[in-house]
Design a protein around this motif. Structure first.
Motif, PDB file in Angstrom:
ATOM      1  N   THR A   1      -3.586  10.667  -7.127  1.00 18.94           N
ATOM      2  CA  THR A   1      -2.479  10.182  -7.955  1.00 18.94           C
ATOM      3  C   THR A   1      -2.853  10.229  -9.435  1.00 18.94           C
ATOM      4  O   THR A   1      -4.013  10.009  -9.807  1.00 18.94           O
ATOM      5  CB  THR A   1      -2.077   8.740  -7.578  1.00 18.94           C
TER       6      THR A   1
ATOM      7  N   GLN B   1       0.860  -1.193   0.000  1.00 21.15           N
ATOM      8  CA  GLN B   1       0.000   0.000   0.000  1.00 21.15           C
ATOM      9  C   GLN B   1       0.892   1.236   0.000  1.00 21.15           C
ATOM     10  O   GLN B   1       1.624   1.482   0.946  1.00 21.15           O
ATOM     11  CB  GLN B   1      -0.907  -0.007   1.238  1.00 21.15           C
TER      12      GLN B   1
ATOM     13  N   ASN C   1      -6.957   1.959  -6.296  1.00 23.24           N
ATOM     14  CA  ASN C   1      -6.889   3.073  -5.348  1.00 23.24           C
ATOM     15  C   ASN C   1      -7.880   2.753  -4.238  1.00 23.24           C
ATOM     16  O   ASN C   1      -9.078   2.581  -4.505  1.00 23.24           O
ATOM     17  CB  ASN C   1      -7.251   4.394  -6.033  1.00 23.24           C
TER      18      ASN C   1
ATOM     19  N   ASP D   1     -11.231   4.261  -3.951  1.00 16.40           N
ATOM     20  CA  ASP D   1     -12.328   3.901  -4.860  1.00 16.40           C
ATOM     21  C   ASP D   1     -13.355   3.033  -4.132  1.00 16.40           C
ATOM     22  O   ASP D   1     -14.464   2.843  -4.614  1.00 16.40           O
ATOM     23  CB  ASP D   1     -11.795   3.141  -6.089  1.00 16.40           C
TER      24      ASP D   1
ATOM     25  N   THR E   1      -2.903   2.190  -3.630  1.00 12.78           N
ATOM     26  CA  THR E   1      -2.498   3.477  -3.073  1.00 12.78           C
ATOM     27  C   THR E   1      -3.626   4.093  -2.251  1.00 12.78           C
ATOM     28  O   THR E   1      -4.798   3.748  -2.429  1.00 12.78           O
ATOM     29  CB  THR E   1      -2.063   4.473  -4.167  1.00 12.78           C
ATOM     30  N   THR E   2      -3.215   4.999  -1.371  1.00 12.10           N
ATOM     31  CA  THR E   2      -4.200   5.802  -0.645  1.00 12.10           C
ATOM     32  C   THR E   2      -4.025   7.276  -1.015  1.00 12.10           C
ATOM     33  O   THR E   2      -4.504   8.148  -0.310  1.00 12.10           O
ATOM     34  CB  THR E   2      -4.047   5.632   0.880  1.00 12.10           C
ATOM     35  N   ASP E   3      -3.293   7.525  -2.123  1.00 14.43           N
ATOM     36  CA  ASP E   3      -3.198   8.905  -2.616  1.00 14.43           C
ATOM     37  C   ASP E   3      -4.395   9.133  -3.537  1.00 14.43           C
ATOM     38  O   ASP E   3      -4.443   8.626  -4.657  1.00 14.43           O
ATOM     39  CB  ASP E   3      -1.881   9.123  -3.380  1.00 14.43           C
ATOM     40  N   LYS E   4      -5.360   9.895  -3.025  1.00 13.34           N
ATOM     41  CA  LYS E   4      -6.606  10.115  -3.773  1.00 13.34           C
ATOM     42  C   LYS E   4      -6.352  10.741  -5.133  1.00 13.34           C
ATOM     43  O   LYS E   4      -7.099  10.559  -6.068  1.00 13.34           O
ATOM     44  CB  LYS E   4      -7.507  11.082  -2.991  1.00 13.34           C
TER      45      LYS E   4
ATOM     46  N   PHE F   1      -1.058   1.639 -10.594  1.00  8.60           N
ATOM     47  CA  PHE F   1      -1.575   0.964  -9.396  1.00  8.60           C
ATOM     48  C   PHE F   1      -2.622  -0.070  -9.789  1.00  8.60           C
ATOM     49  O   PHE F   1      -3.351   0.104 -10.769  1.00  8.60           O
ATOM     50  CB  PHE F   1      -2.210   1.972  -8.438  1.00  8.60           C
TER      51      PHE F   1
END
Lengths: 246, 182
Positions: free
Chosen positions: B137, B59, B145, B148, B132-135, B142
């Motif tokens: 990006t 993550q 997300n 999502d 990822t937890t980068d809204k 990836f």
């Protein structure tokens, strides 16, 4: 056959009279009868080398040669371009000119009148650079930071009157960080090439490293120019050693 | 089956454990709250661990985060500048974020972490899922997300226990699709 070379000034052919003709990448290309793409740039950091590496379509290459550099170097993305101006201003002083002057041959330096002419030319050139500052490409926005001279850290980002990067190297950077940086970039590129089955060689100029490099292109056996880059014979010797490794 | 997990606060919560249970797998989870993408990349690839994992779930996090070594410990840096060890250096990092950091730099760092981690697992032939937890990006590299997934969050903007179960279930449902791709 197509070859890719990445690196800093050593691979770019810094201090050679005709870089493209005499640098080791060209010599290796000639020996292998191969097309050569050399994306090395003076002052590049491992960060810049890995960034350029990832920008390439690697599938078009038969061999990739990565020359890694001093682990303390880095780069940052200077959107406003303040550092370009700051770096020109930082070199517009007599100490920097004297450094340049001392790089001249003893015969040239023996002529006293020549000193004044060269000094005038040096400052006029800097004035012209200052007037004509512009980004030629997105790549130019990546500002190269080197620790070898304070002026290479000039970016006009002052914190309590001191350049941010000077403070970074004083207060934040450590050898352990540099080692991890070098390790991460080395294996990022190496693993990618292994995964793709592309033949590769890795070189370095970093004196303190535990990573399995194939060649040290700053080895003292290679004759050098005044600012320590390999001279024409040095490049011939490096090319010969690369051929031995293939 | 053996699963390796790394990441920041999301992965140091319960979803890796729930997923491991669903897959009847042993879990090694080295995630730590506050980790940057570089920390996740570094701690995964510099780890001396020759275990033949069957799956890695990584993550990644906000691309603006970074880290440095203060002589004793690795210190995590995020735009909140909340790390207790920052001390006098807070001022320098504040200048970095206010005047020098750009999205292009963050994108580049994020790409390094993705490619570095993908390559690390690819040469070891370990299937790898990177979320990822980068809204915000912009990367299309990836597998998913996590934002999502419309999971419930607690006061700290992290998934509740139910949220972690939802994430694990979504990862489980995507498992075969993702594995067939990697």
């Amino acid at each position: 056959m197509k070859l890719l070379f990445l690196g800093c000034s050593y691979t770019a052919g810094c201090e050679l009279r005709d870089r493209e003709k005499y640098r080791f990448s060209t010599l290796v290309g000639k020996k292998l009868n191969a097309e050569v793409v050399n994306l090395a740039r003076d002052g590049n950091s491992n960060h810049a080398i890995a960034r350029k590496f990832l920008e390439q379509d690697l599938d078009q290459y038969d061999m990739v040669f990565v020359q890694m550099t001093r682990k303390s170097r880095t780069e940052w993305h200077d959107e406003e371009g303040k550092s370009l101006k700051a770096k020109i201003l930082a070199k517009m002083n007599i100490e920097t000119f004297d450094e340049y002057w001392n790089s001249k041959t003893p015969d040239s330096r023996a002529k006293i009148e020549y000193y004044e002419i060269e000094k005038a030319k040096f400052f006029a050139r800097a004035e012209r650079e200052l007037k004509n500052i512009k980004f030629a490409s997105e790549e130019d926005k990546w500002d190269r930071i080197l620790t070898s001279k304070l002026r290479f850290m000039a970016t006009d980002n002052l914190v309590d009157g001191k350049e941010w990067w000077e403070r970074y190297y004083d207060e934040i950077y450590s050898d352990k960080y540099g080692e991890s940086d070098e390790f991460l970039f080395y294996w990022l590129m190496k693993n990618k090439l292994i995964e793709k089955g592309i033949r590769n060689l890795f070189f370095t100029i970093e004196p303190k490293t535990d990573l399995p490099f194939d060649l040290r292109v700053d080895h003292p056996k290679y004759p050098r120019e005044r600012f320590s880059h390999p001279n024409k014979i040095g490049h011939i010797m490096i090319a010969r050693d690369i051929m031995r490794l293939l | 089956m053996k699963i390796f997990s790394n990441g920041s606060s999301f992965a140091s919560g319960k979803y890796p454990e729930y997923l491991a249970k669903m897959l009847n797998a042993d879990l090694t989870n080295i995630a730590m709250p506050g980790y940057s993408n570089r920390s996740v990349w570094r701690t995964t690839t510099m780890r001396k661990d020759e275990t033949k994992y069957d799956l890695a779930i990584i993550q990644l996090t906000s691309k603006s985060r970074t880290e440095y070594f203060d002589g004793k410990h690795w210190v995590e840096i995020s735009v909140q500048l909340s790390h207790e060890r920052l001390g006098e250096k807070r001022k320098l990092w504040k200048h970095w974020y206010e005047n020098m950091y750009t999205d292009q730099y963050g994108d580049c760092e994020e790409n390094f972490a993705i490619e570095g981690l993908r390559g690390h697992f690819a040469v070891r032939k370990i299937p790898c899922i990177i979320v990822t937890t980068d809204k915000y990006t912009k990367s299309n590299k990836f597998d998913m997300n996590l934002f999502d997934i419309d999971f419930p969050m607690d006061k700290t903007n992290h998934p509740t226990d139910f949220g972690h179960r939802m994430i694990a279930k979504t990862l489980y449902n995507h498992y075969e699709t993702i594995i067939s791709r990697v």
